[in-house]
Design an enzyme around this catalytic site. Structure first.
Site, PDB file in Angstrom:
ATOM      1  N   ILE A  53       0.828  -1.220   0.000  1.00  0.00           N
ATOM      2  CA  ILE A  53       0.000   0.000   0.000  1.00  0.00           C
ATOM      3  C   ILE A  53       0.860   1.267   0.000  1.00  0.00           C
ATOM      4  CG2 ILE A  53      -2.008  -1.098   1.067  1.00  0.00           C
ATOM      5  CD1 ILE A  53      -1.235   0.401   3.702  1.00  0.00           C
ATOM      6  N   THR A 116      -8.031   0.092  15.736  1.00  0.00           N
ATOM      7  CA  THR A 116      -7.958  -0.727  16.932  1.00  0.00           C
ATOM      8  C   THR A 116      -8.299   0.058  18.192  1.00  0.00           C
ATOM      9  OG1 THR A 116      -6.320  -1.790  18.377  1.00  0.00           O
ATOM     10  CG2 THR A 116      -5.456  -0.252  16.789  1.00  0.00           C
ATOM     11  N   ASP A 117      -8.803  -0.651  19.203  1.00  0.00           N
ATOM     12  CA  ASP A 117      -9.046  -0.019  20.509  1.00  0.00           C
ATOM     13  C   ASP A 117      -7.745   0.492  21.131  1.00  0.00           C
ATOM     14  OD1 ASP A 117      -7.961  -2.545  21.131  1.00  0.00           O
ATOM     15  OD2 ASP A 117      -9.582  -3.132  22.485  1.00  0.00           O
ATOM     16  N   GLU A 118      -6.610  -0.043  20.672  1.00  0.00           N
ATOM     17  CA  GLU A 118      -5.333   0.299  21.313  1.00  0.00           C
ATOM     18  C   GLU A 118      -4.941   1.759  21.106  1.00  0.00           C
ATOM     19  OE1 GLU A 118      -2.335  -2.746  21.008  1.00  0.00           O
ATOM     20  OE2 GLU A 118      -3.847  -4.294  20.720  1.00  0.00           O
ATOM     21  N   TYR A 140       3.133   0.055  17.692  1.00  0.00           N
ATOM     22  CA  TYR A 140       1.984  -0.424  16.901  1.00  0.00           C
ATOM     23  C   TYR A 140       0.824   0.550  17.017  1.00  0.00           C
ATOM     24  CZ  TYR A 140      -2.390  -2.918  15.966  1.00  0.00           C
ATOM     25  OH  TYR A 140      -3.647  -3.252  15.510  1.00  0.00           O
ATOM     26  N   LYS A 144      -0.837   3.231  14.313  1.00  0.00           N
ATOM     27  CA  LYS A 144      -2.253   3.072  13.927  1.00  0.00           C
ATOM     28  C   LYS A 144      -3.008   4.386  14.182  1.00  0.00           C
ATOM     29  CE  LYS A 144      -4.326  -0.061  12.702  1.00  0.00           C
ATOM     30  NZ  LYS A 144      -4.617  -0.547  11.325  1.00  0.00           N
ATOM     31  N   HIS A 266       3.199  -2.520  28.751  1.00  0.00           N
ATOM     32  CA  HIS A 266       2.000  -3.353  28.559  1.00  0.00           C
ATOM     33  C   HIS A 266       0.733  -2.637  29.040  1.00  0.00           C
ATOM     34  CE1 HIS A 266       0.590  -7.836  28.916  1.00  0.00           C
ATOM     35  NE2 HIS A 266      -0.228  -7.100  28.190  1.00  0.00           N
TER      36      HIS A 266
HETATM   37  P1  NAD Z   1      -2.721  -9.791   9.971  1.00  0.00           P
HETATM   38  O1  NAD Z   1      -1.344  -9.542  10.462  1.00  0.00           O
HETATM   39  O2  NAD Z   1      -3.315 -11.152  10.091  1.00  0.00           O
HETATM   40  O3  NAD Z   1      -2.834  -9.389   8.413  1.00  0.00           O
HETATM   41  C1  NAD Z   1      -2.281  -8.218   7.899  1.00  0.00           C
HETATM   42  C2  NAD Z   1      -2.285  -8.344   6.382  1.00  0.00           C
HETATM   43  O4  NAD Z   1      -1.777  -7.102   5.834  1.00  0.00           O
HETATM   44  C3  NAD Z   1      -1.394  -9.451   5.842  1.00  0.00           C
HETATM   45  O5  NAD Z   1      -2.061 -10.155   4.824  1.00  0.00           O
HETATM   46  C4  NAD Z   1      -0.177  -8.710   5.286  1.00  0.00           C
HETATM   47  O6  NAD Z   1       0.460  -9.405   4.230  1.00  0.00           O
HETATM   48  C5  NAD Z   1      -0.814  -7.417   4.836  1.00  0.00           C
HETATM   49  N1  NAD Z   1       0.142  -6.281   4.779  1.00  0.00           N
HETATM   50  C6  NAD Z   1       1.021  -5.887   5.733  1.00  0.00           C
HETATM   51  N2  NAD Z   1       1.696  -4.795   5.335  1.00  0.00           N
HETATM   52  C7  NAD Z   1       1.223  -4.483   4.097  1.00  0.00           C
HETATM   53  C8  NAD Z   1       1.510  -3.464   3.186  1.00  0.00           C
HETATM   54  N3  NAD Z   1       2.426  -2.529   3.461  1.00  0.00           N
HETATM   55  N4  NAD Z   1       0.836  -3.431   2.009  1.00  0.00           N
HETATM   56  C9  NAD Z   1      -0.104  -4.364   1.719  1.00  0.00           C
HETATM   57  N5  NAD Z   1      -0.408  -5.380   2.558  1.00  0.00           N
HETATM   58  C10 NAD Z   1       0.233  -5.431   3.739  1.00  0.00           C
HETATM   59  O7  NAD Z   1      -3.618  -8.690  10.702  1.00  0.00           O
HETATM   60  P2  NAD Z   1      -5.126  -8.755  11.219  1.00  0.00           P
HETATM   61  O8  NAD Z   1      -5.135  -9.246  12.617  1.00  0.00           O
HETATM   62  O9  NAD Z   1      -5.968  -9.403  10.196  1.00  0.00           O
HETATM   63  O10 NAD Z   1      -5.439  -7.188  11.283  1.00  0.00           O
HETATM   64  C11 NAD Z   1      -6.088  -6.523  10.194  1.00  0.00           C
HETATM   65  C12 NAD Z   1      -6.381  -5.100  10.596  1.00  0.00           C
HETATM   66  O11 NAD Z   1      -7.224  -5.077  11.754  1.00  0.00           O
HETATM   67  C13 NAD Z   1      -5.141  -4.283  10.979  1.00  0.00           C
HETATM   68  O12 NAD Z   1      -5.289  -2.990  10.476  1.00  0.00           O
HETATM   69  C14 NAD Z   1      -5.155  -4.267  12.494  1.00  0.00           C
HETATM   70  O13 NAD Z   1      -4.530  -3.120  13.002  1.00  0.00           O
HETATM   71  C15 NAD Z   1      -6.648  -4.266  12.764  1.00  0.00           C
HETATM   72  N6  NAD Z   1      -7.085  -4.833  14.041  1.00  0.00           N
HETATM   73  C16 NAD Z   1      -6.644  -6.063  14.439  1.00  0.00           C
HETATM   74  C17 NAD Z   1      -7.122  -6.609  15.635  1.00  0.00           C
HETATM   75  C18 NAD Z   1      -6.693  -7.982  16.094  1.00  0.00           C
HETATM   76  O14 NAD Z   1      -7.051  -8.382  17.215  1.00  0.00           O
HETATM   77  N7  NAD Z   1      -5.983  -8.763  15.291  1.00  0.00           N
HETATM   78  C19 NAD Z   1      -8.027  -5.900  16.421  1.00  0.00           C
HETATM   79  C20 NAD Z   1      -8.464  -4.635  15.972  1.00  0.00           C
HETATM   80  C21 NAD Z   1      -7.990  -4.121  14.772  1.00  0.00           C
HETATM   81  P1  TYD Z   2      -1.914 -10.122  21.800  1.00  0.00           P
HETATM   82  O1  TYD Z   2      -2.631 -11.311  21.270  1.00  0.00           O
HETATM   83  O2  TYD Z   2      -0.499  -9.893  21.400  1.00  0.00           O
HETATM   84  O3  TYD Z   2      -2.822  -8.858  21.466  1.00  0.00           O
HETATM   85  P2  TYD Z   2      -2.676  -7.313  21.986  1.00  0.00           P
HETATM   86  O4  TYD Z   2      -1.295  -7.075  22.432  1.00  0.00           O
HETATM   87  O5  TYD Z   2      -3.006  -6.578  20.730  1.00  0.00           O
HETATM   88  O6  TYD Z   2      -3.705  -7.158  23.065  1.00  0.00           O
HETATM   89  O7  TYD Z   2      -1.949 -10.182  23.387  1.00  0.00           O
HETATM   90  C1  TYD Z   2      -3.161 -10.286  24.110  1.00  0.00           C
HETATM   91  C2  TYD Z   2      -2.809 -10.224  25.576  1.00  0.00           C
HETATM   92  O8  TYD Z   2      -2.068 -11.392  25.929  1.00  0.00           O
HETATM   93  C3  TYD Z   2      -1.928  -9.051  25.943  1.00  0.00           C
HETATM   94  O9  TYD Z   2      -2.270  -8.603  27.251  1.00  0.00           O
HETATM   95  C4  TYD Z   2      -0.520  -9.652  25.968  1.00  0.00           C
HETATM   96  C5  TYD Z   2      -0.766 -11.065  26.433  1.00  0.00           C
HETATM   97  N1  TYD Z   2       0.163 -12.091  25.934  1.00  0.00           N
HETATM   98  C6  TYD Z   2       0.759 -12.986  26.825  1.00  0.00           C
HETATM   99  O10 TYD Z   2       0.526 -12.948  28.054  1.00  0.00           O
HETATM  100  N2  TYD Z   2       1.612 -13.935  26.317  1.00  0.00           N
HETATM  101  C7  TYD Z   2       1.898 -14.016  25.004  1.00  0.00           C
HETATM  102  O11 TYD Z   2       2.717 -14.889  24.600  1.00  0.00           O
HETATM  103  C8  TYD Z   2       1.270 -13.097  24.090  1.00  0.00           C
HETATM  104  C9  TYD Z   2       1.557 -13.151  22.616  1.00  0.00           C
HETATM  105  C10 TYD Z   2       0.403 -12.159  24.609  1.00  0.00           C
END
Ligand code: NAD
Ligand code: TYD
Length: 329
Positions: A53, A116-118, A140, A144, A266
């Site tokens: 992107i 994200t909520d973060e 991160y 975001k 954290h």
């Molecule tokens: P993921 O890591 O599983 O997937 C990310 C995807 O983006 C991958 O397919 C990767 O190849 C692609 N990507 C990375 N950099 C890129 C770039 N520069 N150009 C094009 N493609 C690229 O992530 P996810 O967990 O599916 O998260 C998706 C979105 O949701 C993110 O924006 C993340 O911040 C947001 N989000 C995630 C969570 C969660 O709990 N996982 C919660 C809230 C929001």
């Molecule tokens: P994670 O899945 O990395 O999501 P986020 O950091 O976005 O919340 O982690 C979820 C919670 O679990 C977070 O409080 C960190 C904790 N955690 C562990 O305790 N051990 C682990 O190995 C990982 C990856 C996360």
């Protein structure tokens, strides 16, 4: 609609693509980083363009003719951002900026940023609304938040119809096993130890991935331009409780739990008020107990999906990140 969906070879984006591909014409733009996998799009009628992107030429070509853009593309793991922020800045800040400029120049009608909520940081009690100040803690979440602010600026300055969806912690099938739930599910299935950061009393608000995908599509179609929408899961849970539930679902005992050094900076607790997205008609359909059981079953039944990951890049990451903390055996 003709949709450009970025990052849809990943966990949440592929779930979203699965939800919308029958009714819309979907092009996926994905860099295929370690977290992006073609297999995640198997059986879905989408066109996959491999590209970044942050690359303006690739973006313009993929976006040509699109009615709407949904941006999932991200580096999504907090621990990796603590180890090195550059790919996070590149994708979340530069990449989002390139998408927004192209959307404006090509006259795209809607742009949805998945966030994200973060971005709000940690909250001891109560819940964040969309009016709460952004106060991110990690590289991160800081990058975001920068992406979110660029969306607001493009709405304010150029009138681009941007909407933002801020989800809480997602879980479900096809999540890369660096995240807490799939990491612990796979470790438990293998009889390996489950690393819990610090005291394990941190709280996350768990959202089943299909519920988030539905909310994103609703906000894309019905959200007010320029607005953010929080999407929180129906249940909050301490990490230790999450890990204990996984052990119970995999018939393992709690001796597998290993407390390891806490993550720097954290966040203790995340919590979102989702009233605004509820007003659009969204409700979470899956509670944590049910979603977690479904998730464990999916990983148990889909070794073909995770086996290549566990023996590839992930192995090196795992050694680097946990090797010293978990030690031998
Ligand atoms: P993921 O890591 O599983 O997937 C990310 C995807 O983006 C991958 O397919 C990767 O190849 C692609 N990507 C990375 N950099 C890129 C770039 N520069 N150009 C094009 N493609 C690229 O992530 P996810 O967990 O599916 O998260 C998706 C979105 O949701 C993110 O924006 C993340 O911040 C947001 N989000 C995630 C969570 C969660 O709990 N996982 C919660 C809230 C929001
Ligand atoms: P994670 O899945 O990395 O999501 P986020 O950091 O976005 O919340 O982690 C979820 C919670 O679990 C977070 O409080 C960190 C904790 N955690 C562990 O305790 N051990 C682990 O190995 C990982 C990856 C996360």
């Amino acid at each position: 609609m003709k949709l450009l969906v970025t990052g849809a070879a990943g966990f949440i984006g592929s779930t979203y693509a699965r939800l919308v591909a029958d009714e819309h014409d979907v092009t996926v733009l994905d860099k295929l980083t370690y977290a992006g996998r073609r297999e995640n799009l198997d059986g879905i009628a989408v066109e996959l363009v491999e590209g970044a992107i942050e690359d303006p030429a690739v973006v313009r070509e993929a976006m040509e003719g699109a009615d709407a853009v949904v941006n999932f593309a991200a580096e999504s793991h907090v621990d990796r951002s603590i180890a090195g922020q550059d790919p996070f800045t590149l994708t979340h800040v530069i990449g989002t900026g390139v998408l927004l400029e192209a959307a404006r120049e090509l006259g795209v009608s809607r742009y949805l940023q998945v966030s994200t909520d973060e971005v709000y940081g940690s909250i001891e009690s109560g819940s964040f609304t969309e009016e709460s100040p952004l106060d991110p803690s990690s590289p991160y979440s800081a990058t975001k938040a920068a992406g979110d602010l660029l969306c607001c600026a493009h709405h304010h300055t150029y009138g681009l119809e941007t909407v933002i969806c801020r989800g809480s912690n997602n879980y479900g099938p096809r999540q890369y096993p660096e995240k807490l739930i799939p990491l612990c599910v796979l470790n438990a299935l293998h009889g390996d130890r489950l690393p819990v950061y610090g005291d394990g009393r941190q709280v996350r608000n768990w959202l089943y991935v299909e519920d988030f995908a539905r909310a994103i599509h609703l906000v894309l179609e019905r959200g007010d331009p320029g607005r953010a929408y929080n999407v929180g899961g129906p249940d909050e849970c301490e990490n230790l409780d999450v890990v204990r539930r996984i052990l119970a679902l995999t018939d393992r005992d709690e001796s597998l739990i290993e407390h390891v050094t806490d993550r720097p900076g954290h966040d203790r607790r995340y919590s979102l008020s989702s009233d605004r997205v509820r007003e659009l008609g969204w409700e979470a359909a899956t509670h944590f107990a049910e979603g977690l059981e479904r998730t464990v079953d999916w990983y148990r039944d889909n070794e073909w999906w995770w086996e290549p990951i566990r023996s590839g890049e992930y192995r090196a990451y795992y050694e680097r990140h946990y090797g010293q903390a978990l030690g031998p055996g």
